[in-house]
Write a protein that holds these residues in place. Sequence first.
Motif, mmCIF file in Angstrom:
data_model
loop_
_atom_site.group_PDB
_atom_site.id
_atom_site.type_symbol
_atom_site.label_atom_id
_atom_site.label_comp_id
_atom_site.label_asym_id
_atom_site.label_seq_id
_atom_site.Cartn_x
_atom_site.Cartn_y
_atom_site.Cartn_z
ATOM 1 N N ASN A 1 0.809 -1.225 0.000
ATOM 2 C CA ASN A 1 0.000 0.000 0.000
ATOM 3 C C ASN A 1 0.845 1.279 0.000
ATOM 4 O OD1 ASN A 1 0.958 0.206 2.619
ATOM 5 N ND2 ASN A 1 -1.054 0.165 3.609
ATOM 6 N N GLY A 2 2.180 1.130 -0.039
ATOM 7 C CA GLY A 2 3.062 2.296 -0.090
ATOM 8 C C GLY A 2 3.686 2.689 1.232
ATOM 9 N N LEU A 3 3.177 2.169 2.346
ATOM 10 C CA LEU A 3 3.738 2.498 3.655
ATOM 11 C C LEU A 3 5.190 2.022 3.738
ATOM 12 C CD1 LEU A 3 3.403 3.429 6.636
ATOM 13 C CD2 LEU A 3 2.577 1.118 7.147
ATOM 14 N N ALA A 4 6.086 2.913 4.155
ATOM 15 C CA ALA A 4 7.502 2.553 4.293
ATOM 16 C C ALA A 4 7.645 1.448 5.336
ATOM 17 C CB ALA A 4 8.314 3.769 4.704
ATOM 18 N N MET A 5 8.384 0.393 4.978
ATOM 19 C CA MET A 5 8.573 -0.715 5.911
ATOM 20 C C MET A 5 9.353 -0.251 7.130
ATOM 21 S SD MET A 5 9.217 -4.089 3.592
ATOM 22 C CE MET A 5 7.880 -4.710 2.574
ATOM 23 N N SER A 6 8.855 -0.624 8.305
ATOM 24 C CA SER A 6 9.475 -0.232 9.562
ATOM 25 C C SER A 6 9.106 -1.246 10.625
ATOM 26 C CB SER A 6 8.975 1.155 9.982
ATOM 27 O OG SER A 6 9.351 1.445 11.315
ATOM 28 N N ILE B 1 0.193 8.383 4.006
ATOM 29 C CA ILE B 1 1.457 9.126 4.173
ATOM 30 C C ILE B 1 2.206 9.189 2.845
ATOM 31 C CG2 ILE B 1 3.693 9.198 5.365
ATOM 32 C CD1 ILE B 1 2.311 7.604 7.672
ATOM 33 N N TYR B 2 2.381 8.034 2.216
ATOM 34 C CA TYR B 2 3.115 7.991 0.947
ATOM 35 C C TYR B 2 2.325 8.675 -0.162
ATOM 36 C CZ TYR B 2 6.008 6.128 -2.845
ATOM 37 O OH TYR B 2 6.827 5.988 -3.942
ATOM 38 N N ALA C 1 2.993 15.793 -2.967
ATOM 39 C CA ALA C 1 3.920 16.890 -2.664
ATOM 40 C C ALA C 1 5.032 16.951 -3.704
ATOM 41 C CB ALA C 1 4.508 16.704 -1.270
ATOM 42 N N LYS C 2 5.532 15.795 -4.118
ATOM 43 C CA LYS C 2 6.592 15.742 -5.127
ATOM 44 C C LYS C 2 6.114 16.360 -6.438
ATOM 45 C CE LYS C 2 9.725 12.618 -7.514
ATOM 46 N NZ LYS C 2 10.520 11.407 -7.401
ATOM 47 N N ASN D 1 10.290 9.672 3.852
ATOM 48 C CA ASN D 1 10.837 10.780 3.058
ATOM 49 C C ASN D 1 10.745 10.428 1.596
ATOM 50 O OD1 ASN D 1 13.717 9.859 2.042
ATOM 51 N ND2 ASN D 1 13.524 9.125 4.159
ATOM 52 N N ILE D 2 10.911 11.453 0.758
ATOM 53 C CA ILE D 2 10.827 11.240 -0.685
ATOM 54 C C ILE D 2 11.740 12.230 -1.400
ATOM 55 C CG2 ILE D 2 8.866 12.807 -1.038
ATOM 56 C CD1 ILE D 2 7.770 10.705 -3.045
#
Length: 282
Positions: A182-187, A204-205, A211-212, A278-279
């Motif tokens: 789903n785009g969530l950064a793995m943590s 979030i992503y 934003a990008k 971050n991106i």
Amino acid sequence: MPIFYTQKELQLHLKNIDNQRLSIGFVPTMGALHKGHLSLMEQSLKENKITILSIFVNPTQFNNPEDLKKYPRTLENDVKLVEQLNKNIIIYAPSVEDIYEGNTISTKFNYDGLENQMEGKHRPGHFDGVGTIVKKLFEITNPTNAYFGEKDFQQLQIVKKLVSKYKIPVTIIGCPIHRETNGLAMSSRNERLSSEARNEAKIIYKILLEAKTKFKNLSANKVTQFVEKEFKKYPNFNLEYFEIADEDTLLTCKRKVNNKKYRGFIAVFIENVRLIDNISLK
């Protein structure tokens, strides 16, 4: 698979490797391993004769005692995952006593201002703790190359500065962010989320990608305002910060300059779990 719980045992094992002058890849982690960690190990395996993985929840980089207490510790499962990937990976899983020898405090570091931005503003002392443990682990493992994920991009830049300032003979390699479907950064912190929150956190992503796109035509200030406004639509989230910063200096972008690399950094709470991402805004 070789697993060592003390630096003395590990260094005895590494003596033979040092004599053969084999390249050593090192992946430092706090455990609760996921595919992002496995990708770091895979890259190390490709680029080095030996790969060492450390699993250690470092107390000195937590400014919130509750966060330290709740941080997932899954050593048995972590070992199984590593074994499935490659049985030759060396695991170093020390105790706090083995690392700090009864003196669990951070060394003070000066990273030329990198430590004062973003995470440094919101987590006082965090990067002193990071520098303390990373320097100790480098001294214990003496690696040729060390691998860090770009999800903690500020940490990556700080480790590079640490190595440069202290002339530590190791090459720091940054590796791409791994994301859930789903785009969530793995943590490792994702494990603390309910399935509903984990799914909702895909926003979030999504907002970072928007934003990008907007950064191509809008100022950094306008994009920041957009992100802050978007998160107000989602009551389950508490946006701690969104900042657009220069990738090298980590200074907040006041006005866009050609040929500079910028990155959007974010920290968000959901279900009292703090997530960062971050991106690149290239």
